[in-house]
Design a protein around this motif. Structure first.
Motif, PDB file in Angstrom:
ATOM      1  N   HIS A   3       0.853  -1.187   0.000  1.00  0.00           N
ATOM      2  CA  HIS A   3       0.000   0.000   0.000  1.00  0.00           C
ATOM      3  C   HIS A   3       0.886   1.234   0.000  1.00  0.00           C
ATOM      4  N   LEU A   4       0.961   1.881  -1.164  1.00  0.00           N
ATOM      5  CA  LEU A   4       1.766   3.088  -1.288  1.00  0.00           C
ATOM      6  C   LEU A   4       0.856   4.304  -1.190  1.00  0.00           C
ATOM      7  N   PRO A   5       1.045   5.136  -0.173  1.00  0.00           N
ATOM      8  CA  PRO A   5       0.201   6.326  -0.054  1.00  0.00           C
ATOM      9  C   PRO A   5       0.612   7.381  -1.067  1.00  0.00           C
ATOM     10  N   ARG A   6      -0.094   8.465  -1.082  1.00  0.00           N
ATOM     11  CA  ARG A   6       0.340   9.602  -1.890  1.00  0.00           C
ATOM     12  C   ARG A   6       1.656  10.106  -1.313  1.00  0.00           C
ATOM     13  N   LEU A   7       2.681  10.106  -2.156  1.00  0.00           N
ATOM     14  CA  LEU A   7       4.014  10.409  -1.657  1.00  0.00           C
ATOM     15  C   LEU A   7       4.223  11.899  -1.482  1.00  0.00           C
ATOM     16  N   ARG A   8       5.005  12.243  -0.472  1.00  0.00           N
ATOM     17  CA  ARG A   8       5.446  13.608  -0.252  1.00  0.00           C
ATOM     18  C   ARG A   8       6.961  13.614  -0.132  1.00  0.00           C
ATOM     19  N   THR A   9       7.559  14.705  -0.533  1.00  0.00           N
ATOM     20  CA  THR A   9       9.002  14.866  -0.438  1.00  0.00           C
ATOM     21  C   THR A   9       9.315  15.996   0.533  1.00  0.00           C
ATOM     22  N   PHE A  10      10.183  15.696   1.497  1.00  0.00           N
ATOM     23  CA  PHE A  10      10.603  16.683   2.491  1.00  0.00           C
ATOM     24  C   PHE A  10      12.070  17.009   2.250  1.00  0.00           C
ATOM     25  N   ASP A  11      12.460  18.225   2.579  1.00  0.00           N
ATOM     26  CA  ASP A  11      13.854  18.593   2.351  1.00  0.00           C
ATOM     27  C   ASP A  11      14.435  19.325   3.549  1.00  0.00           C
ATOM     28  N   ALA A  12      15.751  19.396   3.557  1.00  0.00           N
ATOM     29  CA  ALA A  12      16.473  20.077   4.636  1.00  0.00           C
ATOM     30  C   ALA A  12      17.794  20.573   4.088  1.00  0.00           C
ATOM     31  N   GLU A  13      18.360  21.565   4.749  1.00  0.00           N
ATOM     32  CA  GLU A  13      19.689  22.045   4.386  1.00  0.00           C
ATOM     33  C   GLU A  13      20.725  20.973   4.691  1.00  0.00           C
ATOM     34  N   PHE A  14      21.770  20.930   3.855  1.00  0.00           N
ATOM     35  CA  PHE A  14      22.825  19.929   4.011  1.00  0.00           C
ATOM     36  C   PHE A  14      24.183  20.579   3.736  1.00  0.00           C
ATOM     37  N   PRO A  15      24.610  21.464   4.632  1.00  0.00           N
ATOM     38  CA  PRO A  15      25.863  22.190   4.410  1.00  0.00           C
ATOM     39  C   PRO A  15      27.078  21.312   4.691  1.00  0.00           C
TER      40      PRO A  15
END
Length: 352
Positions: free
Chosen positions: A283-295
């Motif tokens: 069961h694959l839900p509606r996907l979301r993509t989250f991001d963050a800084e990566f210095p």
């Protein structure tokens, strides 16, 4: 595990875990020798690997409350190496630089073991927490596969570790790393997968997840996750997170489904990246993509629920300057849930 370039896939492999007991040194020499000969190390180099694990085993039995050795072959960028890890639960080392000097011993021996490991290994490291435990790491490259300097190599190092639940020989947790494949493209894709359940059936799911991750040519984390979902149809399913690390943009983006923890550490802070409820392959839900800084100086850590998510970067002073494999091992050493498979992968954005 080292730096990744040129579209190469880096993956979790089989890990031989040996618990500390009176037979540890002999068992470690036997297993390490087999691994070293398997990648065609010379007789002299095999002996050096055997010496390394003998010293690790001796230190565990003499100086620690409890511990284990993890031995494996790693392959990356057309290269092969034997990795040796010693993990213990304390009491820790009071003065690490002093302990690495020849002639230093707490039990009246010659005290040459830890210093010898550093001299013999191509890559080595140690991290110790007083009262909590120590991880010692050594890697021995096959002679014709020692990494050569390459200006195109990305500024991100990666490494990981898995450990099966007690009583099992195979682990349902796995991880993999690859580049996005474009010439001169230093972006990396990472996968952390936790096959549902334990034992051979969960390990089979993990194998299929790695294969789908390898074969996917989708550009972003959500697309790769959809390909892994398609590859796991008909299995018991898994929790999976896919991260895209973009060093030039100093960003990381993540799409995940299920109970995979993902966080970016910078100094003593941590930023969590969320996964959605569901089961990859079922069961694959509606996907979301989250991001963050990566210095530069940041580390991305992905792990299964076999590692507690309550750990904090401040609990591990000095750790994130170490090789990512050692970072993964120490977090697993301190935060693993003993009743479950455990897996962790780390990507570290090195300072120039």
């Amino acid at each position: 595990m080292g730096k990744v370039n040129g579209g190469v896939v880096t993956e979790a492999g089989d890990v031989c875990w040996l618990r500390a007991d009176v037979a540890l040194a002999a068992a470690a020499r036997r297993h390490a020798g087999q691994l070293a000969r398997g990648i065609c190390l010379s007789g002299e180099r095999v002996s050096q690997v055997e010496l390394c694990v003998t010293e690790m085993a001796t230190n565990l039995l003499k100086h620690t409350r409890d511990g284990s050795l993890a031995l494996r072959v790693v392959r990356f960028g057309g290269r092969a190496a034997v990795e040796c890890l010693s993990l213990d639960s304390g009491p820790g080392i009071e003065d690490v630089p002093l302990a690495l000097r020849d002639g230093t011993s707490a039990v009246g021996t010659l005290g040459i073991g830890m210093g010898a490991i550093g001299r013999l290994a191509d890559v080595s490291g140690i991290h110790s927490l007083r009262g909590r435990g120590t991880v010692l790491y050594a890697r021995f490259h096959a002679e014709d596969t020692t990494p050569e300097p390459d200006a195109r190599v990305a500024a991100v190092d990666t490494g990981g570790l898995t450990r099966p639940i007690s009583g099992e020989q195979v682990c349902g947790d796995t991880w993999a790393v690859r580049t996005t494949g474009g010439a001169g493209d230093d972006r990396l894709l990472l996968m952390m997968c936790d096959g549902l359940g334990h034992g051979p059936l969960a390990a089979r799911v993990a194998d299929r997840a790695r294969e789908a991750f390898r074969d996917s040519r989708r550009p972003g984390p959500s697309g790769v996750l959809e390909d892994v979902h398609a590859g796991l149809r008909g299995t018991r399913g898994a929790a999976v997170a896919i991260a895209l690390v973009e060093p030039a943009e100093q960003r990381v983006r993540l799409s995940g489904v299920g109970n995979i923890s993902a966080l970016v550490t910078v100094a003593a802070s941590r930023t969590a990246l969320l996964s959605m409820p569901g089961i990859v392959g079922a069961h694959l839900p509606r996907l979301r993509t989250f991001d963050a800084e990566f210095p530069p100086g940041a580390a991305l850590v992905l792990h299964s629920d076999g590692v507690s998510d309550r750990w904090k970067p401040a609990d591990f002073p000095g750790l994130f300057a170490q090789d990512p494999t050692l970072v993964a091992a120490q977090i697993l050493n301190q935060a693993a849930v003993r009743r479950d498979d455990a897996g962790i992968v780390v990507a570290a954005h090195r300072r120039a």
